[in-house]
Design a protein around this motif. Structure first.
Motif, mmCIF file in Angstrom:
data_model
loop_
_atom_site.group_PDB
_atom_site.id
_atom_site.type_symbol
_atom_site.label_atom_id
_atom_site.label_comp_id
_atom_site.label_asym_id
_atom_site.label_seq_id
_atom_site.Cartn_x
_atom_site.Cartn_y
_atom_site.Cartn_z
ATOM 1 N N VAL A 168 -94.257 34.321 54.521
ATOM 2 C CA VAL A 168 -94.943 34.444 55.813
ATOM 3 C C VAL A 168 -96.276 33.711 55.848
ATOM 4 O O VAL A 168 -97.024 33.814 56.809
ATOM 5 C CB VAL A 168 -95.153 35.930 56.195
ATOM 6 N N ARG A 169 -96.583 32.979 54.772
ATOM 7 C CA ARG A 169 -97.819 32.179 54.685
ATOM 8 C C ARG A 169 -99.041 33.042 55.019
ATOM 9 O O ARG A 169 -99.804 32.758 55.930
ATOM 10 C CB ARG A 169 -97.753 30.972 55.631
ATOM 11 N N ARG A 170 -99.209 34.080 54.223
ATOM 12 C CA ARG A 170 -100.266 35.046 54.515
ATOM 13 C C ARG A 170 -100.951 35.495 53.227
ATOM 14 O O ARG A 170 -100.297 35.689 52.204
ATOM 15 C CB ARG A 170 -99.660 36.257 55.226
ATOM 16 N N TYR A 171 -102.288 35.649 53.299
ATOM 17 C CA TYR A 171 -103.024 36.067 52.110
ATOM 18 C C TYR A 171 -103.951 37.233 52.413
ATOM 19 O O TYR A 171 -104.243 37.550 53.569
ATOM 20 C CB TYR A 171 -103.831 34.901 51.526
ATOM 21 N N SER A 172 -104.413 37.862 51.323
ATOM 22 C CA SER A 172 -105.366 38.961 51.426
ATOM 23 C C SER A 172 -106.178 38.993 50.140
ATOM 24 O O SER A 172 -105.698 38.569 49.079
ATOM 25 C CB SER A 172 -104.646 40.290 51.618
ATOM 26 N N ILE B 83 -105.508 46.817 49.610
ATOM 27 C CA ILE B 83 -105.679 47.687 50.776
ATOM 28 C C ILE B 83 -105.463 46.935 52.072
ATOM 29 O O ILE B 83 -104.868 47.440 53.027
ATOM 30 C CB ILE B 83 -107.086 48.333 50.763
ATOM 31 N N SER B 84 -105.953 45.677 52.139
ATOM 32 C CA SER B 84 -105.927 44.932 53.398
ATOM 33 C C SER B 84 -104.765 43.957 53.519
ATOM 34 O O SER B 84 -104.729 43.157 54.450
ATOM 35 C CB SER B 84 -107.238 44.154 53.565
ATOM 36 N N LYS B 85 -103.786 44.039 52.609
ATOM 37 C CA LYS B 85 -102.727 43.039 52.650
ATOM 38 C C LYS B 85 -101.708 43.303 53.763
ATOM 39 O O LYS B 85 -100.983 42.400 54.166
ATOM 40 C CB LYS B 85 -102.022 42.937 51.298
ATOM 41 N N GLU B 86 -101.636 44.541 54.269
ATOM 42 C CA GLU B 86 -100.743 44.838 55.378
ATOM 43 C C GLU B 86 -101.446 44.561 56.705
ATOM 44 O O GLU B 86 -102.672 44.626 56.805
ATOM 45 C CB GLU B 86 -100.287 46.302 55.327
ATOM 46 N N LEU B 87 -100.642 44.291 57.748
ATOM 47 C CA LEU B 87 -101.228 44.088 59.064
ATOM 48 C C LEU B 87 -101.861 45.392 59.530
ATOM 49 O O LEU B 87 -101.329 46.472 59.294
ATOM 50 C CB LEU B 87 -100.163 43.652 60.072
ATOM 51 N N CYS C 173 -104.324 35.393 57.605
ATOM 52 C CA CYS C 173 -105.015 36.587 57.096
ATOM 53 C C CYS C 173 -105.288 37.529 58.260
ATOM 54 O O CYS C 173 -105.129 37.150 59.428
ATOM 55 C CB CYS C 173 -106.324 36.207 56.391
ATOM 56 N N ASN C 174 -105.706 38.746 57.952
ATOM 57 C CA ASN C 174 -105.914 39.745 58.999
ATOM 58 C C ASN C 174 -107.009 39.368 59.982
ATOM 59 O O ASN C 174 -106.918 39.670 61.175
ATOM 60 C CB ASN C 174 -106.231 41.106 58.375
ATOM 61 N N PHE D 111 -106.494 39.271 64.013
ATOM 62 C CA PHE D 111 -107.304 39.981 65.002
ATOM 63 C C PHE D 111 -107.622 39.082 66.191
ATOM 64 O O PHE D 111 -107.425 39.451 67.349
ATOM 65 C CB PHE D 111 -108.622 40.446 64.380
ATOM 66 N N TYR D 112 -108.130 37.897 65.918
ATOM 67 C CA TYR D 112 -108.542 37.002 66.995
ATOM 68 C C TYR D 112 -107.357 36.569 67.861
ATOM 69 O O TYR D 112 -107.458 36.552 69.091
ATOM 70 C CB TYR D 112 -109.253 35.778 66.424
#
Length: 294
Positions: A82-86, A90-94, A214-215, A219-220
């Motif tokens: 999903v090309r996503r990092y954290s 704790i913050s790795k989930e949406l 990333c989260n 958000f934006y």
């Protein structure tokens, strides 16, 4: 997401993900295979110019590469699918979408899609999605942005690298019903099918795809969608077709429901979640928004 503590481990997993040999990766970087071996063994780090090349070659977010390509690496969680990092477990989930309600989508890192390079990044991301047989054309994306600039947005990181996007297609209810009834697919949509939503009694805002690395960027991008929908004072339909389970989780918390899901296709494309058509409307979204504004 997997936790990475070195650039070498990230490169090894990228090669496995891309089914690429060390020799093939060396050719991409235009270096000797021994250089790739040293990188993967963490004997040497990438030079600054090779970091930028690595972004282009691997499509891994620049921040992930920068975090790990350092004498003292910053441990980073990353998911190739999903090309996503954290930066933390704790913050790795949406996050819970309730947090987004009062967030103002104002950042100088986000703007409407307008350049060919923007579209190239979006199409490259689309090819990562298992349910996408063939990405929609550049012409469709640019026309959708012309008709619906508020929802067709691209976001960058602080270094100017691509970090995510929203692509929404404004469709007539009549055309959308063909997708809903599975008479046609996304690949059948043409430029001429896109409509001026302001002239429609019940327009459909069809989310082709959404990406955020990333989260914070999630958000934006999400806030820009909610800010727009808050301003629509007539009936509309919100719909999306996706095989990402995390996206569905967020949608379900906002009251979006499944119209249909294709478990046979899930097996065929080896997807973690079945491709689903999700749907909502102005009544559901207004209830969600107003419930959290009281």
């Amino acid at each position: 997401m997997k936790k990475y503590t070195s650039i070498g481990a990230l490169l090894i997993d990228f090669r496995h993900f891309a089914n690429m040999s060390q020799a093939e990766l060396a050719a991409k970087f235009d270096v000797d295979i021994r250089t790739i071996i040293r990188w993967e063994k963490n004997e040497t780090l990438l030079k600054a110019d090779k970091e930028e090349e690595m972004v282009d070659i691997t499509f891994i977010p620049y921040q992930v590469i920068r975090n790990l390509n350092a004498p003292v690496a910053i441990p980073t969680y990353y998911d190739f699918d999903v090309r996503r990092y954290s930066l933390s477990n704790i913050s790795k989930e949406l996050p819970d979408p309730n947090w987004i309600i009062d967030l103002h989508a104002e950042t100088n890192r986000m703007r409407k899609i307008k350049y060919d390079s923007d579209v190239e990044e979006i199409i490259r991301y689309s090819k990562l999605l298992p349910h996408v047989v063939k990405p929609i054309s550049k012409e469709i994306i640019l026309k959708a942005t012309e008709l619906l600039p508020e929802l067709n947005q691209i976001i960058f990181d602080t270094s100017g690298f691509y970090s995510g996007h929203n692509v929404f297609l404004p469709l007539s209810k009549r055309l959308y019903n063909k997708i809903r009834n599975r008479a046609i697919t996304e690949n059948d949509i043409t430029v001429n099918d896109l409509i001026n939503y302001k002239k429609q009694k019940n327009p459909v805002f069809y989310s082709y795809n959404m990406s955020s690395d990333c989260n914070e960027n999630f958000f934006y991008l999400s806030a820009s969608i909610l800010d727009f929908l808050k301003q629509i004072n007539r009936p509309y339909v919100y719909a999306s077709y996706t095989s990402r389970n995390d996206t569905y989780h967020i949608n379900s918390l906002m009251g979006v429901t499944i119209v249909w899901e294709d478990k046979e296709l899930q097996k065929k494309i080896n997807s973690k979640a079945p491709p689903r058509l999700n749907e909502s409307n102005n009544v559901v979204f207004n209830k969600f928004i107003n419930r959290h504004l009281v």
